[in-house]
Design an enzyme around this catalytic site. Structure first.
Site, PDB file in Angstrom:
ATOM      1  N   GLU A 174       0.822  -1.223   0.000  1.00 57.42           N
ATOM      2  CA  GLU A 174       0.000   0.000   0.000  1.00 57.42           C
ATOM      3  C   GLU A 174       0.855   1.271   0.000  1.00 57.42           C
ATOM      4  O   GLU A 174       0.591   2.207   0.759  1.00 57.42           O
ATOM      5  CB  GLU A 174      -0.965  -0.002   1.182  1.00 57.42           C
ATOM      6  CG  GLU A 174      -2.022  -1.092   1.073  1.00 57.42           C
ATOM      7  CD  GLU A 174      -3.088  -1.023   2.151  1.00 57.42           C
ATOM      8  OE1 GLU A 174      -2.962  -0.198   3.095  1.00 57.42           O
ATOM      9  OE2 GLU A 174      -4.065  -1.797   2.072  1.00 57.42           O
ATOM     10  N   GLU A 293      -5.496  -8.364  -0.463  1.00 57.40           N
ATOM     11  CA  GLU A 293      -6.284  -8.008   0.719  1.00 57.40           C
ATOM     12  C   GLU A 293      -7.713  -7.775   0.262  1.00 57.40           C
ATOM     13  O   GLU A 293      -7.958  -6.906  -0.583  1.00 57.40           O
ATOM     14  CB  GLU A 293      -5.749  -6.756   1.420  1.00 57.40           C
ATOM     15  CG  GLU A 293      -4.417  -6.936   2.114  1.00 57.40           C
ATOM     16  CD  GLU A 293      -4.008  -5.724   2.936  1.00 57.40           C
ATOM     17  OE1 GLU A 293      -4.908  -5.010   3.454  1.00 57.40           O
ATOM     18  OE2 GLU A 293      -2.790  -5.492   3.062  1.00 57.40           O
TER      19      GLU A 293
END
Length: 502
Positions: A174, A293
């Site tokens: 991320e 995710e």
């Protein structure tokens, strides 16, 4: 009055082979995912290495094939060398991501022993927040080089004579997110990821690498981030990631039930961007997706990283799930399978205690949350190839996504075992009389039909109440060799499994 829908499949029309890594999960050093999750020395079920056997047994029942480790946000300030060697000599560190004290009792070697015990493939993430190519290449050397080098011999001295052979590696986590330690621009991350990939591939040319895509479809940089990152890394990486979390907001039940439609659009847009980069390079290489995710997460109830009290193994993000959440998780998994031609890896985040299908109490029991069941059924039975499905369905009006199909589906055909599996979500408030047309597969008989129906009640917060949420048999399923008729309950996720042949 019930609405009607029809779904038609044929063995000649396939989407692609179902990669078993779609049934992955995620263990991060966050909250109680590791400590009192998979690992708890002194627990009545703990083995000689301190791992809870009750959790290992549920992991096997869940059908998890691959697990991403050790993060997540945690990895972006993680010094992996802290977690090797004698446990008594390991430093206790402040984890900046979750404001937690990390004991480093579990590191690379301990985790790999757990992976071997559970039969799961490791998907390893490297720190590109505070570190870079040197530390990442050293970790590859530690894990994968047989011996004769400083780091590989250190692994052998630490008790692992044979290399771990970790194949899939995430180039950071991320990095588009301002919350991330070491957050970077797309240009800055793309250059660093390319440099790191080069070094890692020199250490082990057989690696499969995942570039960081967007943390969500709602990021302001979405789309442009993927383009810039792939411009730098296209020749080195095999996958680009996308992360997707959903929750019910403001009582908007219809939009929540349509979360799969948002994930579908997300996948389509990332594929289009990756293919545009390929076209610009006149390349026939196709970057595949790692949805490493995904889950239902009531993130609005989470305090946020900046507001956490410093603690060791705190209870963080321990969401308790309802049957409505289970239906949405089933639909999201159905969406992944429907895109099996491009989605190669997917990790339900996370495995234990943190927004997880498995919950534990320290020193106590472990149990299945409602979301455990659609995942376990799909992982067990959705094998072989995903089939294209021609679908005729009513629409469902939603405030967030406009009109979406009321019926969402994925179909898996395993020619070897003679299994044809329909995964069906009725997102609407009305029963859906559904015809499954499967002429062309030969003789068919019903093997199993079960459903999960969203309820209006709250979450199941302990083992006793969660046990009430197991899937229920579907009544009055009519099967011929040409078609199957089934009525899907309102707001439900259903699996219909047929056995083909004599």
């Amino acid at each position: 009055m019930a609405q009607r829908a029809r779904l038609t499949v044929h063995p000649s029309f396939t989407v692609g082979e179902i990669d078993r890594r779609i049934f992955g999960s995620f263990v991060e050093h966050l909250g109680r995912a590791v400590y009192t999750g998979i690992y708890e020395p002194g627990h009545p079920t703990a083995d000689a290495d301190g791992f809870r056997q009750d959790v290992a047994d549920l992991t096997a029942e869940l059908g998890v094939t691959a697990v991403r480790y050790p993060g997540g946000n945690f990895v972006s300030n993680y010094v992996w060398e802290d977690g090797i060697g004698p446990v008594a000599d390991r430093p206790r560190r402040l984890d900046l991501a979750w404001r937690s004290i990390e004991s480093n009792e579990v590191g690379v070697d301990e985790y790999q022993r757990w992976a071997a015990k559970t039969g799961t493939e490791t998907i390893m993430a490297v720190n590109l927040g505070t570190r870079g190519a040197d530390a990442a290449a050293a970790l590859v050397e530690y894990c994968n080089v047989p011996g004769g080098t400083a780091w590989s011999d250190r692994r052998r001295a630490n008790g692992a004579e044979e290399p771990y052979g970790v194949k899939v590696w995430c180039l950071g986590n991320e990095m588009d997110g301002p919350w991330q330690i070491g957050h970077k621009t797309a240009e800055g991350y793309g250059r660093l990821a390319s440099q790191t990939a080069q070094a890692m591939l020199r250490a082990d040319p057989t690696l499969e690498l995942v570039a960081c895509g967007s943390s969500s479809r709602e990021m302001a940089t979405f789309g442009e981030w993927e383009r810039v990152v792939l411009e730098h890394t296209f020749d080195q990486v095999d996958y680009i990631s996308l992360h997707a979390y959903y929750q019910e907001r403001n009582g908007d039940r219809a939009s929540f039930l349509a979360s799969g439609a948002s994930l579908e659009a997300f996948i389509t847009e990332v594929v289009a961007t990756a293919d545009a980069v390929a076209a610009k390079r006149h390349s026939d290489k196709r970057i595949r997706l790692s949805v490493d995710e995904w889950n239902v997460w009531y993130i609005d109830d989470f305090a946020g990283e900046d507001n956490l009290e410093l603690a060791e193994r705190p209870r963080l993000a321990e969401d308790a799930y309802s049957l409505l959440d289970a239906v949405v998780v089933g639909d999201l998994l159905t969406t992944l399978l429907r895109n099996a031609d491009r989605v190669a890896i997917a990790c339900l985040a996370q495995l234990v205690n943190v927004i997880a299908p498995i919950m534990t109490e320290p020193g106590g029991e472990a149990w299945r949350q409602t979301t455990f069941h659609p995942f376990a059924l799909t992982a067990k039975h959705a094998r072989g190839v995903a089939l294209e499905a021609r679908t005729e369905t009513p629409g469902l009006a939603t405030a967030k996504y406009g009109e979406v199909p009321a019926l969402a589906s994925a179909v898996a055909w395993d020619e070897e075992s003679g299994s044809l599996v329909f995964l069906l979500t009725n997102r609407s408030k009305e029963p859906l009389e559904t015809t499954l047309s499967h002429a062309g597969f030969g003789t068919a008989r019903l093997a199993e039909a079960v459903t999960i129906i969203a309820d209006a009640g709250g979450p199941r917060r302990d083992a006793a109440s969660a046990a009430l949420a197991t899937p229920q048999p579907v009544d009055k399923v009519r099967v011929t060799d040409a078609e199957t008729s089934v009525t899907l309950p309102p707001e439900s996720w259903t699996m219909v499994r047929l056995s083909l042949g004599a």
